[in-house]
Design an enzyme around this catalytic site. Structure first.
Site, PDB file in Angstrom:
ATOM      1  N   GLY A  56       0.831  -1.201   0.000  1.00 33.86           N
ATOM      2  CA  GLY A  56       0.000   0.000   0.000  1.00 33.86           C
ATOM      3  C   GLY A  56       0.860   1.243   0.000  1.00 33.86           C
ATOM      4  O   GLY A  56       1.962   1.237   0.565  1.00 33.86           O
ATOM      5  N   GLN A  61       3.264   9.985   0.775  1.00 37.46           N
ATOM      6  CA  GLN A  61       4.522   9.241   0.831  1.00 37.46           C
ATOM      7  C   GLN A  61       5.399   9.493  -0.384  1.00 37.46           C
ATOM      8  O   GLN A  61       6.583   9.160  -0.375  1.00 37.46           O
ATOM      9  CB  GLN A  61       4.266   7.732   0.947  1.00 37.46           C
ATOM     10  CG  GLN A  61       3.625   7.326   2.261  1.00 37.46           C
ATOM     11  CD  GLN A  61       3.452   5.833   2.344  1.00 37.46           C
ATOM     12  OE1 GLN A  61       2.461   5.297   1.866  1.00 37.46           O
ATOM     13  NE2 GLN A  61       4.418   5.146   2.935  1.00 37.46           N
ATOM     14  N   CYS A  98       5.802   0.181   7.390  1.00 40.05           N
ATOM     15  CA  CYS A  98       5.495   1.333   6.539  1.00 40.05           C
ATOM     16  C   CYS A  98       6.677   1.597   5.619  1.00 40.05           C
ATOM     17  O   CYS A  98       7.829   1.625   6.073  1.00 40.05           O
ATOM     18  CB  CYS A  98       5.241   2.562   7.424  1.00 40.05           C
ATOM     19  SG  CYS A  98       4.875   4.067   6.498  1.00 40.05           S
ATOM     20  N   LEU A  99       6.404   1.801   4.345  1.00 41.41           N
ATOM     21  CA  LEU A  99       7.488   2.082   3.387  1.00 41.41           C
ATOM     22  C   LEU A  99       8.237   3.367   3.741  1.00 41.41           C
ATOM     23  O   LEU A  99       9.377   3.548   3.327  1.00 41.41           O
ATOM     24  CB  LEU A  99       6.914   2.197   1.966  1.00 41.41           C
ATOM     25  CG  LEU A  99       6.582   0.873   1.258  1.00 41.41           C
ATOM     26  CD1 LEU A  99       5.734   1.144   0.019  1.00 41.41           C
ATOM     27  CD2 LEU A  99       7.848   0.117   0.888  1.00 41.41           C
ATOM     28  N   HIS A 140      -4.163   2.306   7.962  1.00 44.67           N
ATOM     29  CA  HIS A 140      -2.789   2.821   7.894  1.00 44.67           C
ATOM     30  C   HIS A 140      -2.660   3.888   6.793  1.00 44.67           C
ATOM     31  O   HIS A 140      -2.085   4.952   7.010  1.00 44.67           O
ATOM     32  CB  HIS A 140      -1.833   1.645   7.643  1.00 44.67           C
ATOM     33  CG  HIS A 140      -0.399   2.023   7.517  1.00 44.67           C
ATOM     34  ND1 HIS A 140       0.527   1.796   8.515  1.00 44.67           N
ATOM     35  CD2 HIS A 140       0.279   2.631   6.509  1.00 44.67           C
ATOM     36  CE1 HIS A 140       1.704   2.259   8.130  1.00 44.67           C
ATOM     37  NE2 HIS A 140       1.587   2.758   6.908  1.00 44.67           N
ATOM     38  N   GLU A 141      -3.215   3.590   5.625  1.00 45.07           N
ATOM     39  CA  GLU A 141      -3.095   4.529   4.494  1.00 45.07           C
ATOM     40  C   GLU A 141      -3.953   5.779   4.729  1.00 45.07           C
ATOM     41  O   GLU A 141      -3.548   6.892   4.391  1.00 45.07           O
ATOM     42  CB  GLU A 141      -3.481   3.853   3.176  1.00 45.07           C
ATOM     43  CG  GLU A 141      -2.663   2.622   2.799  1.00 45.07           C
ATOM     44  CD  GLU A 141      -1.166   2.824   2.817  1.00 45.07           C
ATOM     45  OE1 GLU A 141      -0.689   3.971   2.708  1.00 45.07           O
ATOM     46  OE2 GLU A 141      -0.437   1.816   2.968  1.00 45.07           O
ATOM     47  N   HIS A 144      -2.078   8.177   6.734  1.00 50.12           N
ATOM     48  CA  HIS A 144      -1.119   8.977   5.942  1.00 50.12           C
ATOM     49  C   HIS A 144      -1.787  10.228   5.367  1.00 50.12           C
ATOM     50  O   HIS A 144      -1.179  11.296   5.307  1.00 50.12           O
ATOM     51  CB  HIS A 144      -0.542   8.163   4.786  1.00 50.12           C
ATOM     52  CG  HIS A 144       0.621   7.293   5.165  1.00 50.12           C
ATOM     53  ND1 HIS A 144       1.784   7.791   5.691  1.00 50.12           N
ATOM     54  CD2 HIS A 144       0.807   5.947   5.058  1.00 50.12           C
ATOM     55  CE1 HIS A 144       2.642   6.796   5.910  1.00 50.12           C
ATOM     56  NE2 HIS A 144       2.071   5.663   5.532  1.00 50.12           N
TER      57      HIS A 144
HETATM   58  C1  QAP Z   1       0.690  -0.476   4.997  1.00 51.59           C
HETATM   59  O1  QAP Z   1       2.784  -1.130   4.256  1.00 51.59           O
HETATM   60  C2  QAP Z   1       0.231  -1.664   5.782  1.00 51.59           C
HETATM   61  O2  QAP Z   1       9.623  -1.602   6.461  1.00 51.59           O
HETATM   62  C3  QAP Z   1       1.509  -0.847   3.802  1.00 51.59           C
HETATM   63  O3  QAP Z   1      11.476  -2.464   4.740  1.00 51.59           O
HETATM   64  C4  QAP Z   1       0.646  -1.811   7.087  1.00 51.59           C
HETATM   65  O4  QAP Z   1       3.406  -1.882   2.252  1.00 51.59           O
HETATM   66  C5  QAP Z   1      -0.621  -2.586   5.241  1.00 51.59           C
HETATM   67  C6  QAP Z   1       7.470  -2.319   3.610  1.00 51.59           C
HETATM   68  C7  QAP Z   1       0.217  -2.901   7.820  1.00 51.59           C
HETATM   69  C8  QAP Z   1      -1.052  -3.683   5.969  1.00 51.59           C
HETATM   70  C9  QAP Z   1      -0.632  -3.827   7.251  1.00 51.59           C
HETATM   71  C10 QAP Z   1       7.891  -1.922   4.858  1.00 51.59           C
HETATM   72  C11 QAP Z   1       8.437  -2.763   2.716  1.00 51.59           C
HETATM   73  C12 QAP Z   1       6.082  -2.245   3.172  1.00 51.59           C
HETATM   74  C13 QAP Z   1       9.219  -1.994   5.236  1.00 51.59           C
HETATM   75  C14 QAP Z   1       3.718  -1.613   3.386  1.00 51.59           C
HETATM   76  C15 QAP Z   1      10.170  -2.436   4.325  1.00 51.59           C
HETATM   77  C16 QAP Z   1       9.777  -2.820   3.069  1.00 51.59           C
HETATM   78  C17 QAP Z   1       5.073  -1.745   3.917  1.00 51.59           C
HETATM   79 CO    CO Z   2       2.854   3.786   5.604  1.00 57.02          CO
END
Ligand code: QAP
Ligand code: CO
Length: 188
Positions: A56, A61, A98-99, A140-141, A144
């Site tokens: 996501g 972001q 979180c990205l 979460h999104e 943001h």
């Molecule tokens: C949000 O999160 C989310 O730390 C999206 O090193 C949160 O795509 C969705 C990611 C919780 C569902 C449940 C994070 C990739 C990706 C990192 C993400 C990383 C590489 C996070």
């Molecule tokens: Co995030």
């Protein structure tokens, strides 16, 4: 020199990380789905698919203060504009990442099921009921879009530890004088 073909191709955005002020800003609703919005959405998907395992991504972001997020939980690319959560229920614990806070995962309790309303790219109203992982993604999104990061949902003690842990990770990734040094000075 004229326009090359590559200047028209979609290019992934740079993902903003913790400390960048745009991540703390309130996004503005999309009133008109014009070519500019379509292009932003395309480039958000490019950024999501270029990322390592992201599912996501919200517009702030990538530095864009608009109420847009995209997601893909493995079935198809999805996008929503101007989302709101109108109902939520239950509790669910998940190791949330979180990205924009790469490498940090923190157990967070949030509602287990949600009802999200918003608009699609055709301007039609959409309503999606979700639970567990997808419900977590929506919450979460949506955070943001309101300038809220995982750190903001933590108690002061947990927040302190999580920020410190993230700084350690960022230092390991960048080195003390790497690109993270700027973020470390600005963060907090
Ligand atoms: C949000 O999160 C989310 O730390 C999206 O090193 C949160 O795509 C969705 C990611 C919780 C569902 C449940 C994070 C990739 C990706 C990192 C993400 C990383 C590489 C996070
Ligand atoms: Co995030």
């Amino acid at each position: 020199m004229g326009h090359s073909a590559s200047s028209l191709a979609d290019v992934a955005y740079e993902i903003r990380t913790y400390g960048d002020p745009v991540l703390a800003s309130q996004a503005v609703a999309v009133t008109d789905v014009d070519a500019k919005i379509i292009r932003i959405v395309d480039q958000m998907f490019d950024t999501l698919y270029d990322s390592e395992s992201g599912i996501g991504l919200a517009a702030p972001q990538v530095g864009i203060q608009r109420q847009i997020f995209v997601w893909d939980m493995g079935d198809e690319p999805r996008v929503i504009l101007n989302p709101t959560i109108t109902e939520s229920d239950g509790e669910w614990t998940y190791d949330e990442g979180c990205l924009s806070i790469p490498g940090l995962y923190v157990e967070m309790v949030r509602p287990k099921t949600v009802l999200m309303k918003g608009r699609d790219l055709d301007g039609n109203e959409v309503e999606i009921e979700a639970d567990e992982l997808e419900a977590r993604l929506f919450q979460h999104e949506l955070d943001h879009l309101n300038g809220i990061l995982m750190f903001d949902r933590m108690q002061p003690e947990q927040r302190k530890e999580a920020v410190a842990e993230y700084r350690r990770l960022a230092e390991l990734a960048d080195g003390p004088t790497g690109p993270g040094a700027f973020r470390r000075l600005r963060a907090d």
